[in-house]
Design a protein around this motif. Structure first.
Motif, PDB file in Angstrom:
ATOM      1  N   VAL A 196       4.468  33.695  41.287  1.00  0.00           N
ATOM      2  CA  VAL A 196       3.910  33.907  42.629  1.00  0.00           C
ATOM      3  C   VAL A 196       3.273  32.620  43.153  1.00  0.00           C
ATOM      4  N   ALA A 197       2.530  31.908  42.273  1.00  0.00           N
ATOM      5  CA  ALA A 197       1.905  30.652  42.695  1.00  0.00           C
ATOM      6  C   ALA A 197       2.956  29.624  43.083  1.00  0.00           C
ATOM      7  N   SER A 198       4.005  29.513  42.275  1.00  0.00           N
ATOM      8  CA  SER A 198       5.072  28.544  42.578  1.00  0.00           C
ATOM      9  C   SER A 198       5.779  28.895  43.878  1.00  0.00           C
ATOM     10  N   CYS A 199       6.141  30.167  44.025  1.00  0.00           N
ATOM     11  CA  CYS A 199       6.837  30.594  45.242  1.00  0.00           C
ATOM     12  C   CYS A 199       5.956  30.450  46.470  1.00  0.00           C
ATOM     13  N   GLY A 200       4.653  30.754  46.327  1.00  0.00           N
ATOM     14  CA  GLY A 200       3.734  30.591  47.452  1.00  0.00           C
ATOM     15  C   GLY A 200       3.623  29.149  47.903  1.00  0.00           C
ATOM     16  N   PHE A 201       3.539  28.240  46.925  1.00  0.00           N
ATOM     17  CA  PHE A 201       3.480  26.817  47.278  1.00  0.00           C
ATOM     18  C   PHE A 201       4.749  26.372  47.985  1.00  0.00           C
ATOM     19  N   MET A 202       5.885  26.720  47.433  1.00  0.00           N
ATOM     20  CA  MET A 202       7.154  26.314  48.035  1.00  0.00           C
ATOM     21  C   MET A 202       7.320  26.929  49.419  1.00  0.00           C
ATOM     22  N   ALA A 203       6.902  28.173  49.579  1.00  0.00           N
ATOM     23  CA  ALA A 203       7.011  28.819  50.885  1.00  0.00           C
ATOM     24  C   ALA A 203       6.131  28.119  51.919  1.00  0.00           C
ATOM     25  N   ALA A 204       4.912  27.723  51.501  1.00  0.00           N
ATOM     26  CA  ALA A 204       4.021  27.020  52.428  1.00  0.00           C
ATOM     27  C   ALA A 204       4.601  25.672  52.837  1.00  0.00           C
ATOM     28  N   VAL A 205       5.124  24.933  51.855  1.00  0.00           N
ATOM     29  CA  VAL A 205       5.728  23.629  52.164  1.00  0.00           C
ATOM     30  C   VAL A 205       6.916  23.799  53.107  1.00  0.00           C
ATOM     31  N   LEU A 206       7.765  24.775  52.828  1.00  0.00           N
ATOM     32  CA  LEU A 206       8.929  25.006  53.684  1.00  0.00           C
ATOM     33  C   LEU A 206       8.521  25.437  55.086  1.00  0.00           C
ATOM     34  N   ALA A 207       7.479  26.261  55.185  1.00  0.00           N
ATOM     35  CA  ALA A 207       7.034  26.728  56.500  1.00  0.00           C
ATOM     36  C   ALA A 207       6.509  25.563  57.339  1.00  0.00           C
ATOM     37  N   VAL A 208       5.678  24.703  56.737  1.00  0.00           N
ATOM     38  CA  VAL A 208       5.145  23.548  57.478  1.00  0.00           C
ATOM     39  C   VAL A 208       6.270  22.603  57.877  1.00  0.00           C
ATOM     40  N   THR A 209       7.166  22.344  56.930  1.00  0.00           N
ATOM     41  CA  THR A 209       8.296  21.451  57.232  1.00  0.00           C
ATOM     42  C   THR A 209       9.165  22.004  58.349  1.00  0.00           C
ATOM     43  N   LEU A 210       9.446  23.301  58.285  1.00  0.00           N
ATOM     44  CA  LEU A 210      10.272  23.924  59.316  1.00  0.00           C
ATOM     45  C   LEU A 210       9.601  23.877  60.681  1.00  0.00           C
ATOM     46  N   ALA A 211       8.283  24.119  60.713  1.00  0.00           N
ATOM     47  CA  ALA A 211       7.567  24.073  61.992  1.00  0.00           C
ATOM     48  C   ALA A 211       7.615  22.671  62.597  1.00  0.00           C
ATOM     49  N   LEU A 212       7.381  21.653  61.762  1.00  0.00           N
ATOM     50  CA  LEU A 212       7.441  20.283  62.263  1.00  0.00           C
ATOM     51  C   LEU A 212       8.840  19.912  62.725  1.00  0.00           C
ATOM     52  N   VAL A 213       9.834  20.342  61.980  1.00  0.00           N
ATOM     53  CA  VAL A 213      11.223  20.060  62.364  1.00  0.00           C
ATOM     54  C   VAL A 213      11.545  20.693  63.712  1.00  0.00           C
ATOM     55  N   LEU A 214      11.098  21.930  63.902  1.00  0.00           N
ATOM     56  CA  LEU A 214      11.355  22.612  65.178  1.00  0.00           C
ATOM     57  C   LEU A 214      10.674  21.903  66.343  1.00  0.00           C
ATOM     58  N   VAL A 215       9.413  21.460  66.108  1.00  0.00           N
ATOM     59  CA  VAL A 215       8.686  20.767  67.179  1.00  0.00           C
ATOM     60  C   VAL A 215       9.371  19.453  67.527  1.00  0.00           C
ATOM     61  N   TYR A 216       9.643  18.654  66.500  1.00  0.00           N
ATOM     62  CA  TYR A 216      10.288  17.356  66.751  1.00  0.00           C
ATOM     63  C   TYR A 216      11.700  17.526  67.307  1.00  0.00           C
ATOM     64  N   ASN A 217      12.381  18.538  66.835  1.00  0.00           N
ATOM     65  CA  ASN A 217      13.736  18.765  67.324  1.00  0.00           C
ATOM     66  C   ASN A 217      13.732  19.122  68.813  1.00  0.00           C
ATOM     67  N   GLY A 218      12.739  19.937  69.234  1.00  0.00           N
ATOM     68  CA  GLY A 218      12.627  20.276  70.653  1.00  0.00           C
ATOM     69  C   GLY A 218      12.336  19.053  71.506  1.00  0.00           C
ATOM     70  N   GLN A 219      11.397  18.221  71.030  1.00  0.00           N
ATOM     71  CA  GLN A 219      11.082  17.011  71.791  1.00  0.00           C
ATOM     72  C   GLN A 219      12.269  16.058  71.849  1.00  0.00           C
ATOM     73  N   TYR A 220      12.944  15.919  70.733  1.00  0.00           N
ATOM     74  CA  TYR A 220      14.078  14.995  70.682  1.00  0.00           C
ATOM     75  C   TYR A 220      15.219  15.469  71.598  1.00  0.00           C
ATOM     76  N   LYS A 221      15.524  16.742  71.531  1.00  0.00           N
ATOM     77  CA  LYS A 221      16.590  17.277  72.376  1.00  0.00           C
ATOM     78  C   LYS A 221      16.247  17.114  73.854  1.00  0.00           C
ATOM     79  N   ASN A 222      14.974  17.357  74.204  1.00  0.00           N
ATOM     80  CA  ASN A 222      14.554  17.224  75.600  1.00  0.00           C
ATOM     81  C   ASN A 222      14.699  15.788  76.091  1.00  0.00           C
ATOM     82  N   LEU A 223      14.218  14.825  75.286  1.00  0.00           N
ATOM     83  CA  LEU A 223      14.332  13.425  75.662  1.00  0.00           C
ATOM     84  C   LEU A 223      15.786  12.974  75.723  1.00  0.00           C
TER      85      LEU A 223
END
Length: 402
Positions: free
Chosen positions: A16-43
């Motif tokens: 559970v600890a391992s999966c929780g850590f990996m899930a948190a890392v993936l969630a933050v990475t995905l959120a940043l990717v979505l934000v940057y991807n939106g800005q990049y596509k717009n520009l």
């Protein structure tokens, strides 16, 4: 440590600890990717759209207005639709632009397009050819040049911003990779430490439990303290083993007591059988002595029999040791007719197997074996015409030790 802290629950916590850590890392990475991807596509959309607009806008408008002014047969009329399309594109860029310099540039483009539309209509209302030519050169060409210049400025600002965004994304990705690597290293270290601790907490008690099982197999049934372990299953197994050993010991003691009582009962039964048989043989011998006209020998035998029973009664014991018997022999030999080898083999086999071919010999042999164990008892040797020897094999110890 909880008593119910089982291996399964500890492994579950680690997963559970391992999966929780990996899930948190993936969630933050995905959120940043979505934000940057939106800005990049717009520009990228803004830059691409502006580039396409600026490629042929001025040349197209200038050429169509020139044909209109000179009334060429190639004229397609006023380029009002092209100007309105440019206005719509400018409004679209205005809605998707957030940088200050880019906003000013695209706002200027929108204002210039509106002014250009007015100047086009003004030329339509002008009749003089010279006036049209003057308006074309002083108004139309100047406005399209300005629109083109401001659109280039817009492209420059947006390209700079796009480049900055790419650099920011690159830095952010690098930082995220370093952060993920660092956190992964920390997680791996923690998991390794936890795994080693879990392994030790399981492996060493299992080794101790295995050694304990080997001792039990070797015959060591001493009840000991259960194996200490943080794992519930191992504690339960060790406690159960010690309880089982305790019950086995209790059962062994109970069986030993029952066997002792059984041996005493069998010995008493044999004693009850031997006493009448002994008395019968003795009385029979006395009768033979009297009939053989040997009264003195008969008197001695009666006297010895009396002494024997008096001794037994006075001691109150069922068993008389050799040390208590009068100057008795372990080996008794006679010089009688002896036995044939076949008869000797038959008797020895009967004694060994308990077959009732001779009541006295077999009974005494069984009594000795009950008292002292299988190695002891009677053996016979005989030679026909020479005599017979009976050997009594008993341990050199007293009755209390038997």
């Amino acid at each position: 440590m909880s008593r119910r802290d089982s291996i399964q629950s500890r492994m579950r916590r680690m997963v559970v600890a391992s999966c929780g850590f990996m899930a948190a890392v993936l969630a933050v990475t995905l959120a940043l990717v979505l934000v940057y991807n939106g800005q990049y596509k717009n520009l990228l959309y803004n830059v691409t759209t502006a580039s396409e607009f600026n490629q042929d806008f001025k040349e197209n408008i200038d050429l169509k207005m020139y044909y209109y002014v000179i009334e060429s047969r190639y004229s397609e009329g006023l380029p009002i639709q092209e100007v309105q399309a440019a206005q719509a594109l400018a409004r679209d860029l205005l809605d998707s632009t957030s940088q200050k310099d880019s906003l000013q540039a695209v706002t200027s483009v929108l204002d210039l397009c509106e002014n250009l539309e007015e100047k086009i209509y003004q030329i339509e209302q002008t009749q003089s050819y010279d006036s049209r030519q003057m308006q074309l050169e002083n108004n139309i060409y100047v406005l399209t040049a300005l629109i083109q210049e401001y659109m280039y400025n817009y492209l420059y600002y947006e390209s700079v911003r796009l480049n900055l965004l790419l650099q920011q994304i690159s830095r952010q990705i690098t930082a995220e990779i370093l952060l993920v690597a660092l956190l992964s290293a920390v997680l791996i270290a923690l998991l390794a430490r936890y795994s080693v601790r879990l392994s030790r907490s399981v492996a060493q008690p299992v080794v101790d439990l295995s050694r304990r099982a080997e001792d039990v197999i070797g015959g060591d049934l001493t009840v000991r303290e259960p194996v200490r372990s943080e794992t519930y299953e191992i504690r339960t197994l060790s406690e159960g083993m010690e309880q089982m050993i305790a019950r086995i010991n209790a059962q062994i003691q109970e069986i030993t007591q029952k066997q002792t009582s059984l041996r005493k009962a069998e010995l008493a039964l044999l004693q009850a059988q031997i006493n009448p048989h002994f008395l019968y043989n003795t009385m029979d011998t006395i009768i033979w002595l009297i009939e053989a006209d040997r009264p003195q020998a008969a008197v001695e035998m009666v006297s010895n029999l009396s002494s024997f029973f008096r001794h037994s009664l006075s001691r109150g014991e069922d068993i008389i040791t050799l040390g208590e018997e009068a100057d008795a022999l372990i080996q008794i030999t006679d010089d009688g007719a002896g036995m044939t080898p076949a008869r000797l083999e038959e008797l020895n086999r009967a004694i060994a197997s308990g077959e009732r071919v001779g009541f006295g010999l077999v009974t005494v042999h069984e009594r000795l074996r009950l008292l002292f164990g299988p190695p002891y008892g009677l053996t016979l040797s005989s030679r026909e015409g020479v005599g017979t020897t009976v050997t009594v094999r008993v341990p050199r110890r007293g009755k209390e030790e038997a």
